[in-house]
Design an enzyme around this catalytic site. Structure first.
Site, short mmCIF file in Angstrom:
data_model
loop_
_atom_site.label_atom_id
_atom_site.label_comp_id
_atom_site.label_asym_id
_atom_site.label_seq_id
_atom_site.Cartn_x
_atom_site.Cartn_y
_atom_site.Cartn_z
N LYS A 189 44.47 59.98 49.35
CA LYS A 189 44.51 60.66 48.05
C LYS A 189 45.89 61.27 47.85
O LYS A 189 46.27 62.23 48.52
CB LYS A 189 43.46 61.77 47.95
CG LYS A 189 43.32 62.22 46.49
CD LYS A 189 42.63 63.55 46.33
CE LYS A 189 43.56 64.72 46.49
NZ LYS A 189 44.65 64.78 45.48
N GLU A 264 49.95 69.29 58.55
CA GLU A 264 51.38 69.56 58.41
C GLU A 264 51.48 70.59 57.29
O GLU A 264 51.31 70.23 56.12
CB GLU A 264 52.06 68.25 58.00
CG GLU A 264 53.49 68.15 58.35
CD GLU A 264 53.68 68.02 59.83
OE1 GLU A 264 54.04 69.04 60.43
OE2 GLU A 264 53.46 66.93 60.38
N CYS A 298 58.51 71.97 53.14
CA CYS A 298 57.74 72.75 54.10
C CYS A 298 58.67 73.41 55.11
O CYS A 298 58.37 74.47 55.63
CB CYS A 298 56.72 71.87 54.79
SG CYS A 298 57.42 70.32 55.38
N GLU A 395 55.63 81.97 51.88
CA GLU A 395 56.29 80.73 51.47
C GLU A 395 56.42 80.71 49.93
O GLU A 395 55.43 80.74 49.22
CB GLU A 395 55.48 79.52 51.93
CG GLU A 395 56.15 78.20 51.60
CD GLU A 395 55.42 77.00 52.21
OE1 GLU A 395 54.22 76.84 51.97
OE2 GLU A 395 56.09 76.22 52.92
P1 NAI Z 1 47.42 71.99 48.18
O1 NAI Z 1 47.34 72.19 49.65
O2 NAI Z 1 46.29 72.55 47.37
O3 NAI Z 1 47.52 70.43 47.82
C1 NAI Z 1 47.93 69.43 48.72
C2 NAI Z 1 46.96 68.25 48.64
O4 NAI Z 1 45.66 68.68 49.03
C3 NAI Z 1 46.80 67.67 47.24
O5 NAI Z 1 46.64 66.27 47.33
C4 NAI Z 1 45.51 68.31 46.75
O6 NAI Z 1 44.86 67.58 45.75
C5 NAI Z 1 44.71 68.33 48.03
N1 NAI Z 1 43.62 69.31 48.04
C6 NAI Z 1 43.55 70.49 47.39
N2 NAI Z 1 42.38 71.09 47.64
C7 NAI Z 1 41.67 70.29 48.47
C8 NAI Z 1 40.39 70.36 49.08
N3 NAI Z 1 39.57 71.39 48.88
N4 NAI Z 1 39.99 69.35 49.88
C9 NAI Z 1 40.80 68.30 50.11
N5 NAI Z 1 42.02 68.17 49.55
C10 NAI Z 1 42.46 69.15 48.74
O7 NAI Z 1 48.80 72.59 47.70
P2 NAI Z 1 49.32 72.90 46.20
O8 NAI Z 1 48.27 73.68 45.49
O9 NAI Z 1 49.83 71.68 45.60
O10 NAI Z 1 50.55 73.88 46.50
C11 NAI Z 1 50.35 75.23 46.86
C12 NAI Z 1 51.34 75.68 47.88
O11 NAI Z 1 51.14 74.97 49.10
C13 NAI Z 1 52.80 75.41 47.54
O12 NAI Z 1 53.33 76.39 46.70
C14 NAI Z 1 53.42 75.43 48.90
O13 NAI Z 1 53.64 76.76 49.32
C15 NAI Z 1 52.36 74.79 49.78
N6 NAI Z 1 52.62 73.35 49.97
C16 NAI Z 1 53.13 72.93 51.16
C17 NAI Z 1 53.45 71.60 51.34
C18 NAI Z 1 54.03 71.11 52.61
O14 NAI Z 1 54.81 70.17 52.60
N7 NAI Z 1 53.64 71.65 53.75
C19 NAI Z 1 53.29 70.62 50.27
C20 NAI Z 1 52.67 71.15 49.08
C21 NAI Z 1 52.37 72.47 48.95
#
Ligand code: NAI
Ligand code: MG
Length: 496
Positions: A189, A264, A298, A395
């Protein structure tokens, strides 16, 4: 001041794929629903994309299950698997211009960054793991007694892969590379903000000869499509990149099935500049550390620790350089920084900038929105930051640097490690012994010395502490996609 380049709409790349990719077929969501993906530089809708949910994940898992349990992929000659992965890399390379444009359109990153950074790294990753496909094997083990004992490395099964929006193509490569090499099948996804390039890559994988059902891509939202992947008993392993909050939800949901997990997650990485460093290189490194990908990394070096004796002069240099950065149209080759990925990220970052001001840090440059269309934010540097402030602890995931002053080594190490995260760190010094000493004492999965954001497919990447578990890339990155089976054979002569 950061300047805005004139918004110039390039010839937008053609959008070919907006449907789900399941069992080698393009299909709308069962529900018929779609969602909009937008161009963060203009806030305009790029395309309507199929909004998959549990019903679609059900079909995708069934296809991946069949491809794993009965299909050719895990059973074919490993060398042939490697060749198909190599072909996928070649097809991506053939379309590099178009893919870079599509990535830039959906994500907002400068097209030159996607072209010169993200996609070459993705190619490198796929080619690296293609080379592993025929080098995955077990051991023979001299156990007690009259036995022949050996291990087999077998694919873990169907991998659920949930990725974020900051490096959409690169995250696909990091996830598909090791999974495909190991012989796993995949339900992926992509992030709802950036679904387009993963769909394009699915098309190329099919063209490269990846059998139907081996790679399935279900676009949609986290709590629906993402959660359905996590909850499905047909998924053997979940690999997730994103926020710690979502990782906690995933971990709780996966607990019932004791599903294998790799995470990650985020960071608040210290970037440490000693007075004896090459200060030109360190200043450039401070910029790479915080501004690469609009700060949406990240491993962003968001806490810049500067030794007190050089603090003021060094910070002046970092501030001046920040003002020189060109913010604007991601399709302009001269642009250094594009928009943040969406309104939610923009608002989060602006909230932290306000918090930094309220808590008494000095906003030395930036701090404002750029223009009134698109999610552009000025490169921002806060000085006089205290360790307890939100901008030093949490972050931000944007172009916002917090500068901290240090004088004593032990105090520095304690402060640098005083975080729940542990993804990356960097140290700038000409003193070799000091560099290795600091590298040893920092609690982080990656330490860069006199460089920042140097990635290589062969070098493992991942977090200590709440930055995640498991590693991606390198030989270690294969482990989560493999099971070890021990086979013990009695060598006693069967009685007649
Ligand atoms: P998120 O962790 O909610 O989204 C990342 C992925 O997880 C997306 O594909 C999303 O659809 C999916 N997801 C969301 N809720 C889920 C659930 N309950 N079950 C399974 N999959 C789920 O992150 P978001 O909201 O895009 O960003 C929020 C913060 O997270 C950012 O501001 C940043 O601080 C951090 N982040 C860190 C990343 C990294 O590279 N470690 C990448 C993106 C965000
Ligand atoms: Mg988008």
């Amino acid at each position: 001041m950061a300047t805005v380049t004139a918004p110039r709409r390039p010839a937008a790349p053609k959008i070919h794929q907006t449907q789900l990719f399941i069992d080698g077929q393009w299909t709308p969501a069962r529900s018929g629903k779609t969602f909009e993906t937008i161009n963060p530089a203009t806030e305009e809708v790029i395309a309507q994309v199929a909004e998959g949910d549990a019903a679609d994940v059900e079909l995708a898992v069934r296809a991946a299950r069949k491809a794993f349990d009965d299909g050719p992929w895990p059973r074919m000659n490993a060398r042939e698997r490697g060749r198909i992965i190599l072909r996928l890399a070649d097809l991506i390379e053939e379309e590099i211009e178009e893919l870079a444009a599509l990535e830039s359109l959906d994500n907002g990153k400068p097209v030159s960054d996607a072209r010169a950074g993200d996609i070459p790294l993705a190619l490198d990753c796929l080619r690296y793991y293609a080379g592993w496909a025929d080098k995955i094997h077990g051991q023979t083990i001299p156990i007690n007694g009259n036995y022949f004992c050996y291990t087999r490395r077998e694919p873990v099964g169907v991998a659920g892969q949930i990725i974020p929006w900051n490096f959409p193509i690169l995250m696909v490569a990091w996830k598909w590379g090791p999974a495909l090499a190991a012989g796993c099948t995949i339900v992926m996804k992509p992030a709802e903000q950036t679904p387009l390039t993963a769909l394009r890559l699915a098309r190329l994988a099919q063209k490269a000869g990846v059998p139907d059902g081996v790679i399935n891509v279900v676009t949609g939202f986290g709590p629906t499509a993402g959660a359905a992947i996590v909850n499905h008993p047909g998924i053997d392993k979940v690999a997730f990149t994103g926020s710690g909050e979502t990782a906690q939800i995933i971990m709780r949901q996966a607990a019932g099935q004791l599903k294998r997990l790799t995470f990650e997650l985020g960071g608040k990485s210290p970037n440490i500049v000693f007075a004896d460093a090459d200060l030109d290189a360190a200043a450039a490194g401070a910029h790479v550390g915080i501004y690469l990908n609009q700060g949406q990394c990240c491993c962003a070096g968001s806490r810049l620790f500067v030794e007190d004796t050089i603090h003021d002069a060094f910070v002046a240099r970092v501030v001046e350089g920040s003002r020189q950065r060109r913010v604007g149209d991601p399709f302009d080759p001269g642009t250094h920084q594009g928009p943040q990925v969406d309104k939610a990220q923009f608002d989060k970052i602006m909230g932290y900038i306000e918090a930094g001001k309220k808590e008494g840090a000095t906003c030395a440059t930036g701090g404002k929105r750029v223009g009134d269309r698109g999610f552009f934010i000025e490169p921002t540097v806060f000085t006089n930051v205290k360790d307890e402030m939100a901008i030093a602890r949490e972050e931000i995931f944007g172009p916002v640097l917090s500068v901290l002053k240090f004088s004593d080594m032990d105090e520095l190490i304690r402060r640098a490690n005083a975080t729940t995260f542990g993804l990356a760190a960097a140290v700038w010094t000409r003193d070799v012994a000091k560099a290795h000493d600091v590298a040893r004492r920092l609690r982080a999965g990656t330490v860069w010395v006199n460089c920042y954001d140097v990635f290589d497919a062969a070098a493992p990447f991942g977090g200590f502490k709440q930055s995640g578990f498991g590693r991606e890339l390198g030989e270690r990155g294969l482990e989560p996609y493999l099971e070890t089976k021990t086979v013990t054979v009695s060598l006693d002569q069967p009685r007649a």
